[in-house]
Design a protein around this motif. Structure first.
Motif, short mmCIF file in Angstrom:
data_model
loop_
_atom_site.label_atom_id
_atom_site.label_comp_id
_atom_site.label_asym_id
_atom_site.label_seq_id
_atom_site.Cartn_x
_atom_site.Cartn_y
_atom_site.Cartn_z
N ARG A 1 -76.52 11.67 -9.46
CA ARG A 1 -76.79 10.29 -9.87
C ARG A 1 -77.35 9.47 -8.72
NH1 ARG A 1 -72.36 7.14 -11.55
NH2 ARG A 1 -71.08 8.11 -9.93
N VAL A 2 -78.08 8.43 -9.09
CA VAL A 2 -78.48 7.38 -8.15
C VAL A 2 -77.85 6.08 -8.64
CG1 VAL A 2 -80.38 6.04 -7.17
CG2 VAL A 2 -80.65 8.50 -7.56
N LEU B 1 -77.34 8.15 -3.32
CA LEU B 1 -77.51 9.42 -4.03
C LEU B 1 -76.16 10.12 -4.05
CD1 LEU B 1 -79.41 11.61 -5.28
CD2 LEU B 1 -79.73 12.46 -2.93
N ILE B 2 -75.62 10.38 -5.25
CA ILE B 2 -74.27 10.93 -5.39
C ILE B 2 -74.34 12.34 -5.96
CG2 ILE B 2 -72.02 10.65 -6.48
CD1 ILE B 2 -72.50 7.67 -6.55
N LEU C 1 -87.49 8.80 -12.32
CA LEU C 1 -86.65 7.91 -13.12
C LEU C 1 -86.20 6.71 -12.30
CD1 LEU C 1 -84.44 10.60 -14.91
CD2 LEU C 1 -86.25 9.22 -15.95
N THR C 2 -85.86 6.95 -11.04
CA THR C 2 -85.39 5.87 -10.16
C THR C 2 -86.50 4.86 -9.89
OG1 THR C 2 -83.81 7.37 -9.10
CG2 THR C 2 -84.40 5.38 -7.90
N GLU D 1 -75.27 2.51 -12.39
CA GLU D 1 -76.11 3.71 -12.31
C GLU D 1 -77.56 3.37 -12.63
OE1 GLU D 1 -76.47 7.52 -15.11
OE2 GLU D 1 -74.59 7.51 -13.95
N LEU D 2 -78.44 3.87 -11.77
CA LEU D 2 -79.87 3.63 -11.96
C LEU D 2 -80.54 4.81 -12.68
CD1 LEU D 2 -81.34 1.08 -11.03
CD2 LEU D 2 -82.27 2.38 -9.11
#
Length: 485
Positions: free
Chosen positions: A165-166, A176-177, A206-207, A302-303
């Protein structure tokens, strides 16, 4: 004068023609009446041409009614399997295994003796049909992965996915996870390849879409790999194994090696964040110099996210490729799933817990990792054979068998089983290899000549001639497969 003469000539000519035609008609009529009077004509005489030739075609017969196909899936049902033959006679099979050539399995100078241990189980009944030293704990090498795969598939449903995830704790600050996706890549695999893992290329796009929509063109980037808490390196692994496995992390890209392979990063989370920053930059977002570790932002908005392949595909892949890094990471995922610490110790405890529930764990078993790189791992041929029999008998678990190479055909077994004794197993047996110096193992399933499904586990410890040890386990597998005994 000459013209008038020609006109007269034409008139006379046409009068003569008319007279002749009229005469012919009268003659024909007279001739027909004369023939009739003489009885030389008959009405209704048969025609010389079949009148049906010119008749209109008959009405077609009504077409046969075509019934629509039955509704349903459209899939053909499975072929009926042949009935299983008799269970092999234990004494006969053990006699056949006993005469296999062991002359090249000599111990190393000043080394421990060579130990051969094996067990063969009838899958349907659980009956042992051949065994020797089956209760002796031996070094399993990569067949440790078989136990890990069984434990993972027993604990998970198989459809679960792990997200990378971002998140954005505040405008312009991204984190950034890592979610522990073992197969996360930087760029897509070649089109048509299987499987097709998630990529940070897609995550970056996507980000950037979200950032542009918010009017943000520059960011700072942090990273969070805290989903796994333990050290990434196992103390029982020699340091020269660093080319065999990447330090375990909840965040890596391309297994810490880059999209085309290469040296393994010793800081895979930082390397992943650096790669992701470069991808954002290439898409027009300015990123502050070097990403920094940034913990505690997991609950931030969440982005964007990408998700891993399902667990069952991850398990199939690490078995098929015998990938040490993927397997260790899935051991950590198993620990997290079952409430154990996300460490090597927690991974091993979770594996033991699952196998104990399945009634497979043997006393004396020692595990230090999930992949089998540790030479300190010890378990019995009985334990491995029982695990394989369980895999073969339960549909939910049998997906693991899809990851096993086929003897003489695919994967790590493609160039094996070439001699006359082992050849009967070609295309029939499916098995996982295990190789370390002085260690050769092979565990899998096969069908006998009587179509009896058997699970087998062959171990050789202490033989310095790795080729001879490998030939012996292949020939043992071929002997079991060819058994009509």
């Amino acid at each position: 004068m000459r013209s008038r003469g020609r006109v007269v000539e034409w008139v006379i000519t046409w009068l003569l023609v008319g007279v002749l035609l009229a005469s012919g008609f009268l003659i024909a009529v007279f001739h027909r009446e004369a023939l009739a009077a003489a009885g030389l004509t008959r009405d209704g005489a048969p025609a010389t041409v079949d009148p049906s030739l010119f008749a209109p075609p008959p009405e077609p017969e009504p077409a046969e009614t075509v019934m629509p196909p039955p509704s349903g899936t459209g899939l053909v049902g499975p072929a009926e399997l042949p009935p299983q033959g008799p269970i092999p006679d234990r004494s006969a099979l053990e006699a056949r295994l006993g005469i296999l050539d062991k002359t090249k399995l000599v111990p190393a100078e000043n080394g421990a003796p060579v130990v051969i241990g094996y067990e063969v189980i009838d899958v349907e009944t659980g009956e042992v049909v051949a065994a020797s030293n089956e209760k002796t704990p031996l070094t399993p090498a990569s067949n440790t992965k078989t136990l890990t795969a069984l434990a993972v598939m027993n604990a998970f449903d198989g459809s679960e996915r792990f997200a990378t995830r971002v998140v954005q704790p505040e405008p312009g600050r991204l984190v950034l996870i890592g979610g522990g996706d073992p197969m996360l890549r930087s760029i897509p695999v070649e089109a048509g390849s299987y499987p097709e893992p998630a990529t940070t290329d897609e995550l970056a796009k996507l980000t950037v879409d979200k950032l542009r929509a918010a009017g943000i063109t520059s960011v700072t980037l942090g990273y969070d790999d805290s989903a796994f808490t333990g050290p990434g390196w196992n103390d029982t692994w020699p340091s020269n194994y660093r080319d065999q496995v990447t330090p375990i992390s909840a965040l890596w890209i391309d297994e810490g090696r880059g999209p085309t392979g290469g040296p393994r990063s010793q800081t895979p989370a930082l390397s992943a964040a650096t790669t992701f920053a470069a991808q954002l930059t290439a898409l027009g977002i300015m990123v502050a110099p070097e990403p920094q570790q940034s913990l505690g932002a997991t609950d931030a908005p969440e982005l964007a996210r990408v998700e891993s392949l399902p667990v069952h595909v991850l398990v199939e892949t690490f078995m098929q490729r015998s990938n040490n890094s993927f397997t260790e990471l899935m051991g950590f995922q198993l620990a997290a799933k079952t409430g154990h610490p996300t460490t090597f110790a927690g991974s091993v405890a979770a594996i033991q817990e699952q196998l104990t529930q399945l009634g497979i764990w043997d006393e004396g078993t020692v595990l230090h990792d999930a992949s089998g790189l540790s030479r300190s791992n010890l378990f019995t041929p009985n334990m491995l054979a029982a695990a394989l029999a369980k895999l073969a008998s339960e549909p939910k678990l049998s997906v693991i068998l899809d990851g096993l190479p086929t003897a003489g055909v695919t994967g790590t077994l493609a160039d094996r089983f070439g001699d006359a004794i082992s050849a009967p197993a070609r295309g029939v047996a499916r098995a996982k290899t295990g190789s370390l110096s002085l260690v050769a193992t092979l565990g899998g399933t096969t069908l006998t000549a009587d179509d009896r499904l058997l699970a087998f586990a062959f171990f050789i410890n202490g033989a310095p001639d790795g080729w001879a040890a490998r030939v012996w386990v292949d020939q043992a597998t071929g002997t079991v497969t060819s058994c009509g005994c």
